[in-house]
Structures are given as structure tokens and as C-alpha cells.
Design a protein around this motif. Structure first.
Motif, PDB file in Angstrom:
ATOM      1  N   VAL A   1     -59.448 -55.340  -2.260  1.00 12.29           N
ATOM      2  CA  VAL A   1     -60.727 -55.418  -2.976  1.00 12.29           C
ATOM      3  C   VAL A   1     -61.355 -54.039  -3.102  1.00 12.29           C
ATOM      4  O   VAL A   1     -61.830 -53.653  -4.181  1.00 12.29           O
ATOM      5  CB  VAL A   1     -61.688 -56.383  -2.248  1.00 12.29           C
ATOM      6  CG1 VAL A   1     -63.089 -56.295  -2.856  1.00 12.29           C
ATOM      7  CG2 VAL A   1     -61.170 -57.811  -2.352  1.00 12.29           C
TER       8      VAL A   1
ATOM      9  N   VAL B   1     -66.159 -65.683  -0.835  1.00 11.65           N
ATOM     10  CA  VAL B   1     -66.768 -64.813   0.162  1.00 11.65           C
ATOM     11  C   VAL B   1     -68.289 -64.805   0.072  1.00 11.65           C
ATOM     12  O   VAL B   1     -68.972 -64.425   1.029  1.00 11.65           O
ATOM     13  CB  VAL B   1     -66.243 -63.365   0.051  1.00 11.65           C
ATOM     14  CG1 VAL B   1     -64.759 -63.307   0.359  1.00 11.65           C
ATOM     15  CG2 VAL B   1     -66.523 -62.783  -1.332  1.00 11.65           C
TER      16      VAL B   1
ATOM     17  N   ALA C   1     -63.515 -59.466  -5.188  1.00  5.22           N
ATOM     18  CA  ALA C   1     -63.659 -60.170  -3.909  1.00  5.22           C
ATOM     19  C   ALA C   1     -63.630 -61.686  -4.109  1.00  5.22           C
ATOM     20  O   ALA C   1     -63.008 -62.418  -3.335  1.00  5.22           O
ATOM     21  CB  ALA C   1     -64.960 -59.753  -3.230  1.00  5.22           C
TER      22      ALA C   1
ATOM     23  N   GLY D   1     -60.472 -63.908  -2.791  1.00  5.23           N
ATOM     24  CA  GLY D   1     -60.816 -64.917  -1.801  1.00  5.23           C
ATOM     25  C   GLY D   1     -60.407 -66.314  -2.224  1.00  5.23           C
ATOM     26  O   GLY D   1     -59.838 -67.084  -1.436  1.00  5.23           O
TER      27      GLY D   1
ATOM     28  N   THR E   1     -65.704 -58.639   2.407  1.00  2.00           N
ATOM     29  CA  THR E   1     -64.316 -59.100   2.352  1.00  2.00           C
ATOM     30  C   THR E   1     -63.583 -58.704   3.621  1.00  2.00           C
ATOM     31  O   THR E   1     -62.810 -59.492   4.177  1.00  2.00           O
ATOM     32  CB  THR E   1     -63.593 -58.507   1.131  1.00  2.00           C
ATOM     33  OG1 THR E   1     -64.287 -58.878  -0.063  1.00  2.00           O
ATOM     34  CG2 THR E   1     -62.164 -59.034   1.044  1.00  2.00           C
TER      35      THR E   1
END
Length: 206
Positions: A56, A31, A19, A23, A44
């Protein structure tokens, strides 16, 4: 050496902060600074959307599956032998620990639900199917991801013991431990559920 090797590999696999990396790489966002501030698939979905969430979720499941399945691939003991099951359990626990406390992301990770699912798939696919089914039913009815995850986690030791009739002290203890870890990770969610202010999610809504 088998225990050390697979334990280390499993922790490293679990520590891949999917994640966080997705991100930052695709959206320039950490995140963990948004939404529930959790580096997991659910947050996410909320923060980055469905495409990122699916990526993810998939990778986090694969992490757990690989950790649990690697000892079998490398033939550490015979199928369903105590040695194989023990190494699988050790690797599985460390994969989940790695996801929750990832060395590659400052030990701030997710809650380990997706990785736990991957672990269950690697150890006992039929039980994983039951867990997924229960999660989907609870989630679709309530729209609470956390409630679905908790119910699914509780169904794992129940299905292993009562439905599939497995009487292995190591495996039975592991299923209870894994369920406990998931519930502990969701302790704040449980408080919000009881207070009636837990966040809902509808994946079918555009």
C-alpha cells in the motif's frame, strides 16, 4: 486543456484506494473499519501487517509521483518553466485530494502522506530525500508515525526555500499548502500527541 486533462488524470490516480482494495481482495477486511479507521499505509501496517503495508505504501507513493511527473513526460512547457511547474502543482494537489477523498471508495480515504511524498519526489527529488530522512529520524526516535509525517511535511517548504534557494511564488506557495494539508489531516493525531495517548509503532519489532 492541459490543466483539465492532467488535473483529471491526477485525481483519478489519487483516488485509487490501495488500502481498501488490498484489504478487501487479500484479507476480506475494510481497513476503514479497524484500527484508526483510516485508509492509509500506516493503518494498513497496523491492521494487515508489514507485507500489505509495504504494498500500500509503495503504490500510494507511486500515485503521487506519476501525477507530478506526467506533465514533464508529456513536455508541458520547458523544464522548470512556469507552465510546467503550474501544471505539476495542479496535478499534485488533485492527486492528494483524490487520495483523501477517493471517488472509488465513497470519498473516505487516507491522510495523503504517502501520496504527498510521491508528489515531492516527482517535483523535487533532493527535497524529497531530506523529507524522508527527517521522517525516519523522528519516527525511529519517537515511534510516532504522525509526528514523523508532520515534521517531514514542515521540512518541505523550509528545504525548498532555504536549502535549495528556490524563489518561485507558485512552487513556494504549493510547498506551504501541501505541508498545511498534511498537518490538517493529522489534527486528531496532534491532539493525541499533546494528550500523550497517540499510538506508537515499531516497524523493526517482529
Amino acid at each position: 486543456m492541459d490543466y483539465i486533462l492532467f488535473g483529471l488524470i491526477a485525481y483519478v490516480l489519487g483516488s485509487i484506494p490501495t488500502a481498501v482494495w488490498v484489504g478487501r481482495a487479500k484479507y476480506g477486511i475494510d481497513v476503514r473499519e479497524h484500527g484508526s479507521k483510516n485508509a492509509g499505509a500506516t493503518n494498513t501496517f497496523r491492521v494487515l501487517g508489514k507485507k500489505a503495508g509495504i504494498v500500500v505504501l509503495s503504490i500510494d507513493i507511486i500515485k503521487g509521483f506519476l501525477a507530478a511527473f506526467l506533465p514533464f513526460v508529456f513536455k508541458v512547457g520547458e523544464w522548470q518553466s512556469d507552465q510546467l511547474i503550474t501544471v505539476q502543482i495542479l496535478a499534485s494537489i488533485l492527486a492528494v485530494v483524490g487520495h483523501v477523498f477517493p471517488v472509488f471508495a465513497g470519498f473516505r480515504g487516507g491522510k495523503g502522506v504517502a501520496t504527498s511524498l510521491g508528489v515531492i519526489i516527482g517535483i523535487h527529488p533532493p527535497a524529497a530525500g531530506i523529507c524522508i530522512g527527517i521522517f525516519l529520524v523522528v519516527f525511529i526516535v519517537s515511534h510516532y508515525v504522525s509526528l514523523g509525517a508532520i515534521c517531514a511535511a514542515l521540512s518541505f517548504p523550509v528545504s525548498i526555500y532555504f536549502i535549495f534557494g528556490i524563489r518561485s511564488i507558485w512552487l513556494n506557495s504549493f510547498t506551504i499548502l501541501l505541508a498545511a494539508l498534511v498537518i490538517i489531516a493529522h489534527r486528531k493525531n496532534i491532539q493525541r500527541l499533546l494528550a500523550g495517548n497517540e499510538n506508537k509503532m515499531n516497524l523493526f519489532k517482529r
